[in-house]
Design an enzyme around this catalytic site. Structure first.
Site, mmCIF file in Angstrom:
data_model
loop_
_atom_site.group_PDB
_atom_site.id
_atom_site.type_symbol
_atom_site.label_atom_id
_atom_site.label_comp_id
_atom_site.label_asym_id
_atom_site.label_seq_id
_atom_site.Cartn_x
_atom_site.Cartn_y
_atom_site.Cartn_z
ATOM 1 C CE1 TYR A 148 -3.074 -3.305 0.686
ATOM 2 C CE2 TYR A 148 -4.423 -1.512 0.674
ATOM 3 C CZ TYR A 148 -4.044 -2.753 0.543
ATOM 4 O OH TYR A 148 -5.015 -3.807 0.618
ATOM 5 C CE LYS A 204 4.817 -17.339 -0.117
ATOM 6 N NZ LYS A 204 4.076 -18.491 -0.107
ATOM 7 C CG ASP A 236 1.669 -20.169 1.699
ATOM 8 O OD1 ASP A 236 2.082 -20.042 2.835
ATOM 9 O OD2 ASP A 236 2.331 -20.941 1.012
ATOM 10 C CG ASP A 260 -7.181 -5.966 2.308
ATOM 11 O OD1 ASP A 260 -8.294 -5.642 3.097
ATOM 12 O OD2 ASP A 260 -6.943 -6.257 1.052
ATOM 13 C CG ASP A 264 -12.254 -9.177 3.832
ATOM 14 O OD1 ASP A 264 -12.066 -8.355 4.669
ATOM 15 O OD2 ASP A 264 -12.802 -8.943 2.682
HETATM 16 C C1 IPM Z 1 -9.989 -2.303 3.506
HETATM 17 C C2 IPM Z 1 -10.334 -2.569 2.236
HETATM 18 C C3 IPM Z 1 -9.420 -1.267 1.382
HETATM 19 C C4 IPM Z 1 -7.985 -1.818 1.814
HETATM 20 C C5 IPM Z 1 -9.433 -0.868 0.178
HETATM 21 C C6 IPM Z 1 -10.810 -0.260 -0.155
HETATM 22 C C7 IPM Z 1 -8.708 -0.113 -0.622
HETATM 23 O O1 IPM Z 1 -10.395 -3.721 1.404
HETATM 24 O O2 IPM Z 1 -10.098 -1.440 4.142
HETATM 25 O O3 IPM Z 1 -9.869 -3.550 4.119
HETATM 26 O O4 IPM Z 1 -7.531 -2.694 0.789
HETATM 27 O O5 IPM Z 1 -7.215 -1.513 2.809
HETATM 28 MN MN MN Z 2 -10.063 -5.199 2.952
#
Ligand code: IPM
Ligand code: MN
Ligand code: NAD
Length: 380
Positions: A148, A204, A236, A260, A264
């Site tokens: 990022y 990694k 992984d 990130d 999720d």
């Molecule tokens: C998050 C989102 C952002 C990220 C995107 C929208 C750029 O996925 O806040 O997790 O990748 O950080």
């Molecule tokens: Mn995200």
């Protein structure tokens, strides 16, 4: 000491708007009900839809207030679809709303993205043999570097066409995120499996130089925390381990892009993005937001779960309380969290994302009905 906090509310796009307006209803209630809680709320439009209308991601006033005056920020999420059916982007190719979602993380130096993964009673997890006693970890995502880091580009010439994203990982960045993770572990009760404080470095480093630096620094910082178990996994493999034995994990620290992705996955374990909160935390500033985005697939349908946003607001109160040594704010966080937990535990009122498994027979409620119930519990 209790004080009057200035809060920037940035709803953003799609369900970001819907869930922040619900969080605001809870906010308005706590301001009225809780003695000694004083807040000044400044709400501003921002994101891709705003960009489509104005050619700006937010107004100068919004940007200025958020960066220089706000004690804390509560943000919904960005991501708009334009009339051509494509994601709205700025002329430089970045998402319209980038300045809000990523720009703030960099400019306010919000180096720790803290994403609790806790399965509450009454919430379905896709892991059939696991329950709330097994899933209680926090993903600490490095938030200002890695992939990022804003050094990317595209080269398009007659004979070559490529794109690059430089992945910068510094000792300073790795050191402060490792320290954040170890300090956070000191405030927790350890991993569900054995009650041991454990910090897992997910990287990694078998391949990547940046990850080798990240891991070495983690190990060095970890030496200061003698009682905390230092644990390592390649990213992984970690995705598999987290599904097989989530109870082993307490605090998990990872470079930005891996954080990130694995957060999720963590959200899935805890019942989905609808219940996954987060805080982007720096030394002086912090932005709280649900882990989810603008969810165009359900925007405008009343199906969005407001709980991730409401829990993000609870994290905001907790952070304000700790930063300002303010017991009222800490109590407010607890009140909000307890009310959410009660609603989830009872199980009658829930948006469709939680009407699964044991709760597949529940008639789904709307976004607003869930908030109504949280408020009812708060008053009760
Ligand atoms: C998050 C989102 C952002 C990220 C995107 C929208 C750029 O996925 O806040 O997790 O990748 O950080
Ligand atoms: Mn995200
Ligand atoms: P998303 O998080 O918006 O949605 C992923 C899936 O989860 C969708 O099926 C959605 O319906 C569901 N979901 C998300 N939040 C929910 C909630 N509160 N209640 C019920 N279901 C929920 O991710 P996406 O679809 O990959 O991205 C959509 C847009 O959001 C994109 O433009 C993306 O760049 C953006 N995005 C922004 C942020 C942010 O601003 N922090 C985070 C992630 C994605």
């Amino acid at each position: 000491m209790a004080r009057k906090y200035k809060i920037a509310l940035l709803p953003g796009d799609g369900i970001g708007r819907e869930v922040i307006s619900e969080a605001r209803r809870v906010l308005d209630e706590v301001i009225t009900w809780i003695d000694g809680l004083e807040m000044e709320i400044h709400e501003f439009d921002c994101g891709g839809e705003y960009f489509l209308r104005t050619n700006r991601e937010w107004s100068e006033e919004a940007e200025d207030f958020t960066k220089t005056e706000a004690d804390a920020v509560l943000f919904g999420g960005i991501g708009a679809i334009g009339p051509d059916g494509k994601t709205v982007r700025r002329p430089d190719g970045n998402l319209a709303g980038y300045s809000v979602v990523i720009g703030l993380r960099h400019e306010l130096d919000l180096y720790a993205n803290v994403r609790p993964v806790k399965l509450f009673e009454g919430v379905p997890t896709p892991l059939v043999s696991k329950g709330p006693k097994d899933i209680d970890m926090v993903v600490v995502r490095e938030n200002t570097e890695g992939l990022y880091y804003p050094a990317r580009g595209r080269v398009k010439e007659s004979d070559r066409d490529f794109a690059y994203d430089l992945r910068i990982i510094t000792t300073r960045g790795s050191e402060r995120i490792a320290r954040y993770a170890f300090d956070l572990a000191m405030t927790r009760n350890g991993a569900p499996v054995d009650g041991r404080r454990r910090v897992t470095c997910v990287d990694k480093s078998n391949l990547l130089a940046g990850c080798q630096l990240f891991r070495e620094t983690f190990t060095r910082v970890g030496e200061e925390y003698k009682e905390t178990s230092k644990d390592y996994a390649y990213v992984d493999a970690w995705t598999l381990l987290a599904i097989r034995k989530p109870e082993y994990y307490d605090v998990v620290v990872a470079p930005n892009e891996f954080g990130d992705i694995i957060s999720d996955l963590g959200a899935a374990l805890q019942g989905g993005l609808g219940v996954a909160p987060s805080g982007n935390i720096g030394v002086k500033h912090a932005v709280f937001e649900p882990v989810h985005g603008s969810a165009p697939d359900i925007a405008g349908t009343g199906k969005a779960n407001p709980i991730a946003a409401i829990l993000s607001m609870a994290m905001m109160f907790e952070w304000l309380g700790k930063n300002h040594d303010d017991a009222v704010s800490i109590r407010t966080a607890e009140k909000i969290r307890n009310s959410v937990e009660l609603v989830l535990h009872e199980g009658r009122i829930r948006t469709p994302d939680l009407c699964l498994g044991e709760w597949s027979g529940v008639v789904p409620s709307t976004t607003q009905q869930v908030t109504d119930e949280v408020i009812r519990k708060m008053k009760g």
